[in-house]
Design a protein around this motif. Sequence first.
Motif, PDB file in Angstrom:
ATOM      1  N   GLN A  72      -2.516  -3.377 -31.252  1.00 15.46           N
ATOM      2  CA  GLN A  72      -3.562  -3.405 -30.217  1.00 15.46           C
ATOM      3  C   GLN A  72      -3.245  -4.868 -29.586  1.00 15.46           C
ATOM      4  N   THR A  73      -3.137  -4.875 -28.259  1.00 12.94           N
ATOM      5  CA  THR A  73      -3.237  -6.143 -27.534  1.00 12.94           C
ATOM      6  C   THR A  73      -4.419  -6.347 -26.655  1.00 12.94           C
ATOM      7  N   ARG A  74      -4.672  -7.753 -26.601  1.00 12.61           N
ATOM      8  CA  ARG A  74      -5.952  -8.099 -25.852  1.00 12.61           C
ATOM      9  C   ARG A  74      -5.180  -8.993 -24.879  1.00 12.61           C
ATOM     10  N   THR A  75      -5.238  -8.860 -23.490  1.00 15.72           N
ATOM     11  CA  THR A  75      -4.951  -9.977 -22.538  1.00 15.72           C
ATOM     12  C   THR A  75      -6.092 -10.512 -21.831  1.00 15.72           C
ATOM     13  N   CYS A  76      -6.180 -11.656 -21.562  1.00 18.33           N
ATOM     14  CA  CYS A  76      -7.105 -12.262 -20.506  1.00 18.33           C
ATOM     15  C   CYS A  76      -6.280 -12.224 -19.184  1.00 18.33           C
ATOM     16  N   PRO A  77      -7.358 -11.913 -18.206  1.00 15.38           N
ATOM     17  CA  PRO A  77      -6.738 -11.691 -16.916  1.00 15.38           C
ATOM     18  C   PRO A  77      -6.354 -13.233 -16.394  1.00 15.38           C
ATOM     19  N   GLY A  78      -5.494 -13.270 -15.246  1.00 19.16           N
ATOM     20  CA  GLY A  78      -5.228 -14.714 -14.601  1.00 19.16           C
ATOM     21  C   GLY A  78      -4.710 -15.737 -15.667  1.00 19.16           C
ATOM     22  N   THR A  79      -4.939 -16.858 -15.554  1.00 18.97           N
ATOM     23  CA  THR A  79      -4.468 -17.966 -16.238  1.00 18.97           C
ATOM     24  C   THR A  79      -5.337 -18.381 -17.524  1.00 18.97           C
ATOM     25  N   ASP A  80      -6.369 -17.672 -17.746  1.00 17.15           N
ATOM     26  CA  ASP A  80      -7.131 -18.049 -19.039  1.00 17.15           C
ATOM     27  C   ASP A  80      -6.174 -17.765 -20.248  1.00 17.15           C
ATOM     28  N   PRO A  81      -6.614 -18.878 -21.313  1.00 17.60           N
ATOM     29  CA  PRO A  81      -5.780 -18.492 -22.862  1.00 17.60           C
ATOM     30  C   PRO A  81      -6.451 -17.743 -23.202  1.00 17.60           C
ATOM     31  N   GLN A  82      -5.496 -16.927 -24.217  1.00 20.83           N
ATOM     32  CA  GLN A  82      -6.041 -15.808 -24.838  1.00 20.83           C
ATOM     33  C   GLN A  82      -6.884 -16.253 -25.735  1.00 20.83           C
TER      34      GLN A  82
END
Length: 103
Positions: free
Chosen positions: A70-80
């Motif tokens: 399962q991956t979780r990705t923050c949109p834009g340039t926010d750190p994960q």
Amino acid sequence: MYGDMDGDGVLDAAVQYALDNTEGNSWGQSLAVFLAKQGGYKLAADEVVGGKYFRMFDIVQIVGHEIIGQTRTCPGTDPQGVCHNPLKKQVRLVLMGANLREK
């Protein structure tokens, strides 16, 4: 986590781990696959699967020859790991030679 990654009927091991950069403010996630061979385990692959500006990865299970994560990705340039509503996705990784490849 254990599962038969190479189809020989013996349980192999997938180990997820994280490395932090003590000099700065960064981290990475890796996944190592160890194949059961001659009474022990031998490293078959070690791949980066996540990191501060890449994505967060959690291994869920091994089914057949696939590692399901399962991956979780923050949109834009926010750190994960700091955004409130990350994009979630299921990924499947397969062992191809000495590499893990996303299907």
